[in-house]
Design a protein around this motif. Sequence first.
Motif, short mmCIF file in Angstrom:
data_model
loop_
_atom_site.label_atom_id
_atom_site.label_comp_id
_atom_site.label_asym_id
_atom_site.label_seq_id
_atom_site.Cartn_x
_atom_site.Cartn_y
_atom_site.Cartn_z
N ARG A 221 4.11 1.42 -1.05
CA ARG A 221 4.98 1.64 -2.09
C ARG A 221 3.88 1.67 -3.64
O ARG A 221 4.64 2.24 -4.43
CB ARG A 221 5.98 0.43 -2.46
CG ARG A 221 7.20 0.36 -1.29
CD ARG A 221 7.98 -0.82 -1.39
NE ARG A 221 8.84 -0.53 -2.64
CZ ARG A 221 9.21 -1.07 -3.63
NH1 ARG A 221 8.73 -2.59 -3.71
NH2 ARG A 221 10.15 -1.01 -4.40
N GLY A 222 2.96 1.16 -3.37
CA GLY A 222 2.00 1.33 -4.72
C GLY A 222 2.50 0.08 -5.57
O GLY A 222 2.02 0.06 -6.74
N VAL A 223 3.20 -0.73 -5.30
CA VAL A 223 3.67 -1.75 -6.34
C VAL A 223 3.86 -3.23 -5.52
O VAL A 223 4.17 -3.12 -4.16
CB VAL A 223 4.97 -1.48 -7.01
CG1 VAL A 223 4.94 -0.47 -8.00
CG2 VAL A 223 6.21 -1.42 -5.89
N ASN A 224 3.96 -4.23 -6.30
CA ASN A 224 3.82 -5.65 -5.72
C ASN A 224 5.32 -5.50 -5.18
O ASN A 224 6.09 -5.20 -5.86
CB ASN A 224 3.86 -6.67 -6.87
CG ASN A 224 3.80 -8.03 -6.27
OD1 ASN A 224 4.95 -8.46 -5.70
ND2 ASN A 224 2.57 -8.57 -6.31
N ASP B 207 0.71 -1.25 -0.08
CA ASP B 207 0.22 -0.05 0.02
C ASP B 207 0.80 1.43 0.20
O ASP B 207 0.36 2.37 -0.60
CB ASP B 207 -0.85 0.10 1.32
CG ASP B 207 -2.16 -0.71 1.05
OD1 ASP B 207 -2.88 -0.95 1.96
OD2 ASP B 207 -2.64 -1.02 -0.34
#
Lengths: 209, 248
Positions: free
Chosen positions: A109-112, A107
């Motif tokens: 980092r906004g990335v997997n 959440d």
Amino acid sequence: MLENVIEALLFLAGDAVEVKDIAENLGVSQKEVLEAAEKLKQKYGGASGIHVISFNGKLQFSSNPDYAPQIEAVLSPIKERELSRAMLEVAAIVAYKQPITRLEIEDIRGVNSEYAIMMLSRHNLIQVVGRKDTVGKPLLYGTTDEFLKRFQLSSLDELPDFDEVMERIKVLAPKDQTRDLFARGGQQIPEKEEIPDFLKDEENIEMIN
Amino acid sequence: MENAALGKNYRVHLSSFEGPLDLLLYLIKEAKIDIKDIFVSEVTEQYLKYMEDIGDLDMEKASEFLEIAATLLEIKSNSLLPKLEEVFPEQEDPAQKMIRQLEEYRLFKELSEKLKGLETVDRYYRAPDNSAFAPKVVLKDMRLEDLLDAFSRLLARGEVKRRDIEEPKEIYKDPFTVDEKIELIKSRLAERRTMSFFELFEQDATRSELITTFQALLELIKEQFLTVSQKATYGDIILTIREGALIA
């Protein structure tokens, strides 16, 4: 002299030795051990080939990082690679926000972040410290002693700007605290799974979990 | 604001960003604005223009960028439409949420840079020398006699079930060596950390197999690879891998 004893212990142990263990087994106070450790650090600091490091209530001998190239030339020890940007970001998030789940990390980092988490675990820089008491009981991560050693910290409160960051994190906390992906307009998920009506009369029910 | 006018060749490539938030922070920095002013700037348009390169990314990364693109468009369209009744008043306003997300991510980006400054991979440590630690620590919970008793019991069990000794027609070469059994115990304990002595054997293990495995166990105790303990007399023997034991 206590510091000479500790010197011998650290030499022999190789691995880190707990201040608590030294104090208990030698019948001295932890304060005395720490004072003796300080003297040892003086003796071994600076240009000395051996350094004394402390982290998480433990003491250990390490080689002087300045001589790494020569050490590598003669002994060829296994050298760790520096962390990639992604791994550094995840490590930073875990360090300041621990314990934290993978989803919470993603959440931010906004990335997997699965790969970074896996690699950090493999290098023993982060570890599972428990499970979060929400749907799915996801794993919670925290940092390890190896993390402290790699970033040359004695303890977590030596993380850069620790106090300010902790304040900032509180300010930045999301408004809706129940960040439950399955929340339906505020409906709470019951803590314990309830037996549905149509099964209430069954005899051989076994609750999983 | 000049960046919006430059052609594709003058842009930093999409793949060099860690993710959509990384790109947004970059655009915000280039535009020299505050994060909170993102929605009154051209940053969202610039971001959407970057989506032209989305085909260069793998599916997973592309979807992460597109998700944020969709959120930006949603926020944009919300600002253009007349304000409706809040359907879910307890949820965060998406614009506020995005701003908060960007601020939080930026904080950790900065922190990771600071950590990088502290990072060292130049320290080396000595591995512990196992011979320095007295073997008495290993058998603290159990005596060698108990171990032998348990083993005799196992042998007796094996006697009852033995199939191969009824009418010896051929003498088979012992298929198991101590080294092989050492490897077996090591690999089992590497997975399971702790296990019962009796789990090492199948029901129909031959006597020589039992003895060989037991020898391997004694060897591993000597090597300080594992510890043994027993809860009760004649009880099961528990093998536990020692912390720091090396799996070669």
